[in-house]
Design a protein around this motif. Structure first.
Motif, PDB file in Angstrom:
ATOM      1  N   PRO A   1      -5.504  -0.543 -28.606  1.00 19.32           N
ATOM      2  CA  PRO A   1      -5.609  -2.194 -28.196  1.00 19.32           C
ATOM      3  C   PRO A   1      -5.924  -2.432 -26.078  1.00 19.32           C
ATOM      4  CG  PRO A   1      -3.736  -1.238 -29.182  1.00 19.32           C
ATOM      5  CD  PRO A   1      -4.281  -0.371 -28.898  1.00 19.32           C
ATOM      6  N   ILE A   2      -5.722  -1.382 -26.362  1.00 19.50           N
ATOM      7  CA  ILE A   2      -6.101  -1.425 -24.471  1.00 19.50           C
ATOM      8  C   ILE A   2      -8.118  -1.373 -24.543  1.00 19.50           C
ATOM      9  CG2 ILE A   2      -6.535   0.194 -22.093  1.00 19.50           C
ATOM     10  CD1 ILE A   2      -3.712   1.550 -23.099  1.00 19.50           C
ATOM     11  N   ARG A   3      -8.717  -0.762 -25.540  1.00 19.54           N
ATOM     12  CA  ARG A   3      -9.725  -1.182 -25.209  1.00 19.54           C
ATOM     13  C   ARG A   3     -10.544  -1.882 -25.505  1.00 19.54           C
ATOM     14  NH1 ARG A   3     -12.396   2.526 -29.233  1.00 19.54           N
ATOM     15  NH2 ARG A   3     -14.497   2.413 -27.909  1.00 19.54           N
ATOM     16  N   LEU A   4     -10.055  -2.349 -26.739  1.00 18.09           N
ATOM     17  CA  LEU A   4     -10.309  -4.211 -26.774  1.00 18.09           C
ATOM     18  C   LEU A   4     -10.212  -5.346 -25.853  1.00 18.09           C
ATOM     19  CD1 LEU A   4      -8.226  -4.873 -30.433  1.00 18.09           C
ATOM     20  CD2 LEU A   4     -10.622  -4.864 -30.184  1.00 18.09           C
ATOM     21  N   SER A   5      -9.162  -5.211 -24.989  1.00 17.75           N
ATOM     22  CA  SER A   5      -8.595  -6.354 -24.079  1.00 17.75           C
ATOM     23  C   SER A   5     -10.139  -5.659 -23.033  1.00 17.75           C
ATOM     24  CB  SER A   5      -7.406  -5.928 -23.262  1.00 17.75           C
ATOM     25  OG  SER A   5      -6.609  -6.073 -24.252  1.00 17.75           O
ATOM     26  N   LEU A   6      -9.774  -3.910 -22.683  1.00 19.34           N
ATOM     27  CA  LEU A   6     -10.811  -3.848 -21.936  1.00 19.34           C
ATOM     28  C   LEU A   6     -12.479  -3.665 -21.974  1.00 19.34           C
ATOM     29  CD1 LEU A   6     -12.080  -2.410 -19.095  1.00 19.34           C
ATOM     30  CD2 LEU A   6     -12.388  -0.395 -20.863  1.00 19.34           C
ATOM     31  N   GLY A   7     -12.814  -4.339 -23.515  1.00 23.81           N
ATOM     32  CA  GLY A   7     -14.142  -4.831 -23.976  1.00 23.81           C
ATOM     33  C   GLY A   7     -14.481  -6.244 -24.032  1.00 23.81           C
ATOM     34  N   ARG A   8     -13.635  -6.750 -23.901  1.00 26.14           N
ATOM     35  CA  ARG A   8     -13.035  -8.277 -23.541  1.00 26.14           C
ATOM     36  C   ARG A   8     -13.196  -8.652 -22.161  1.00 26.14           C
ATOM     37  NH1 ARG A   8      -8.555  -8.034 -26.625  1.00 26.14           N
ATOM     38  NH2 ARG A   8      -8.784  -8.896 -29.349  1.00 26.14           N
ATOM     39  N   PHE A   9     -12.576  -7.985 -21.263  1.00 28.88           N
ATOM     40  CA  PHE A   9     -12.832  -8.110 -19.682  1.00 28.88           C
ATOM     41  C   PHE A   9     -14.445  -7.728 -19.565  1.00 28.88           C
ATOM     42  CE2 PHE A   9      -8.217  -7.321 -18.789  1.00 28.88           C
ATOM     43  CZ  PHE A   9      -8.855  -8.741 -18.223  1.00 28.88           C
ATOM     44  N   LEU A  10     -15.215  -7.002 -19.967  1.00 25.01           N
ATOM     45  CA  LEU A  10     -16.451  -6.491 -19.794  1.00 25.01           C
ATOM     46  C   LEU A  10     -17.071  -7.544 -20.784  1.00 25.01           C
ATOM     47  CD1 LEU A  10     -16.523  -2.770 -20.650  1.00 25.01           C
ATOM     48  CD2 LEU A  10     -16.528  -3.299 -18.384  1.00 25.01           C
TER      49      LEU A  10
ATOM     50  N   GLY B   1     -10.997  -5.607 -14.979  1.00 25.57           N
ATOM     51  CA  GLY B   1      -9.989  -5.366 -16.736  1.00 25.57           C
ATOM     52  C   GLY B   1     -10.478  -4.438 -16.671  1.00 25.57           C
ATOM     53  N   ALA B   2     -11.174  -3.283 -15.648  1.00 21.96           N
ATOM     54  CA  ALA B   2     -10.970  -1.616 -15.540  1.00 21.96           C
ATOM     55  C   ALA B   2     -10.106  -1.318 -15.324  1.00 21.96           C
ATOM     56  CB  ALA B   2     -12.435  -1.617 -14.863  1.00 21.96           C
ATOM     57  N   LEU B   3      -9.002  -2.165 -14.210  1.00 22.68           N
ATOM     58  CA  LEU B   3      -8.000  -2.047 -13.277  1.00 22.68           C
ATOM     59  C   LEU B   3      -6.430  -1.826 -15.100  1.00 22.68           C
ATOM     60  CD1 LEU B   3      -7.352  -0.842 -10.890  1.00 22.68           C
ATOM     61  CD2 LEU B   3      -6.713  -3.432  -9.872  1.00 22.68           C
ATOM     62  N   TRP B   4      -6.999  -2.824 -14.807  1.00 25.53           N
ATOM     63  CA  TRP B   4      -6.310  -3.028 -16.003  1.00 25.53           C
ATOM     64  C   TRP B   4      -5.374  -1.988 -16.939  1.00 25.53           C
ATOM     65  CZ3 TRP B   4      -5.855  -3.968 -21.326  1.00 25.53           C
ATOM     66  CH2 TRP B   4      -4.439  -4.476 -21.873  1.00 25.53           C
ATOM     67  N   ALA B   5      -6.815  -2.206 -17.611  1.00 22.48           N
ATOM     68  CA  ALA B   5      -6.847  -0.848 -18.576  1.00 22.48           C
ATOM     69  C   ALA B   5      -6.295   0.614 -17.807  1.00 22.48           C
ATOM     70  CB  ALA B   5      -8.449  -0.458 -19.274  1.00 22.48           C
ATOM     71  N   ALA B   6      -6.641   0.740 -16.871  1.00 26.26           N
ATOM     72  CA  ALA B   6      -6.761   2.301 -16.557  1.00 26.26           C
ATOM     73  C   ALA B   6      -4.827   2.437 -16.039  1.00 26.26           C
ATOM     74  CB  ALA B   6      -7.000   2.426 -14.253  1.00 26.26           C
ATOM     75  N   VAL B   7      -4.449   1.449 -15.859  1.00 26.33           N
ATOM     76  CA  VAL B   7      -3.104   1.009 -15.325  1.00 26.33           C
ATOM     77  C   VAL B   7      -2.253   1.270 -17.025  1.00 26.33           C
ATOM     78  CG1 VAL B   7      -1.117  -0.214 -14.526  1.00 26.33           C
ATOM     79  CG2 VAL B   7      -2.898  -0.129 -13.372  1.00 26.33           C
TER      80      VAL B   7
END
Length: 124
Positions: A52-61, A29-35
């Motif tokens: 939307p990137i923060r939302l996805s990272l939040g879901r991964f976390l 999730g962190a790698l995906w968000a960074a990219v």
């Protein structure tokens, strides 16, 4: 090897597997968000792109935290001591609180994204 030793070894392996799964989910999730931040930051120079990137990272976390909590529960599944139960209660409380606030922030961000999308549709 008696049954007690077999259960402890199986529990240790299960805990390790679940902890690794949680760590992998968080790392991916962190790698995906960074990219995505780099790619979207180069394409668009607006802050709205990052929501939307923060939302996805939040879901991964949140998912990673669920795995880590599951590993903690598994760790105390085989003949826990009172000390281990107390540690589990503290860890579960902290991780549950983190997850609660993370999910609340995700829901708030989703509402804001929905409102922004509706405003843009009305303007068009």
């Amino acid at each position: 090897m008696n049954l007690d030793e077999l259960l402890r070894e199986g529990d240790r392996v299960a805990v390790t597997v679940v902890e690794i799964a949680g760590a992998v989910v968080i790392f991916v999730g962190a790698l995906w968000a960074a990219v995505r931040i780099v790619v979207e930051g180069l394409r668009h120079r607006t802050a709205a792109v990052f929501t939307p990137i923060r939302l996805s990272l939040g879901r991964f976390l949140a998912l990673g935290l669920e795995f880590q909590l599951a590993a903690d529960i598994l760790r105390t599944a085989v003949s826990p001591t009172f000390d281990q139960i107390g540690q589990l209660a503290a860890i579960a409380t902290i991780r549950t609180a983190l997850n609660f606030f993370l999910r609340r922030e995700i829901a708030q961000e989703q509402r804001q994204v929905g409102e922004t999308g509706a405003d843009q549709e009305r303007a068009a």
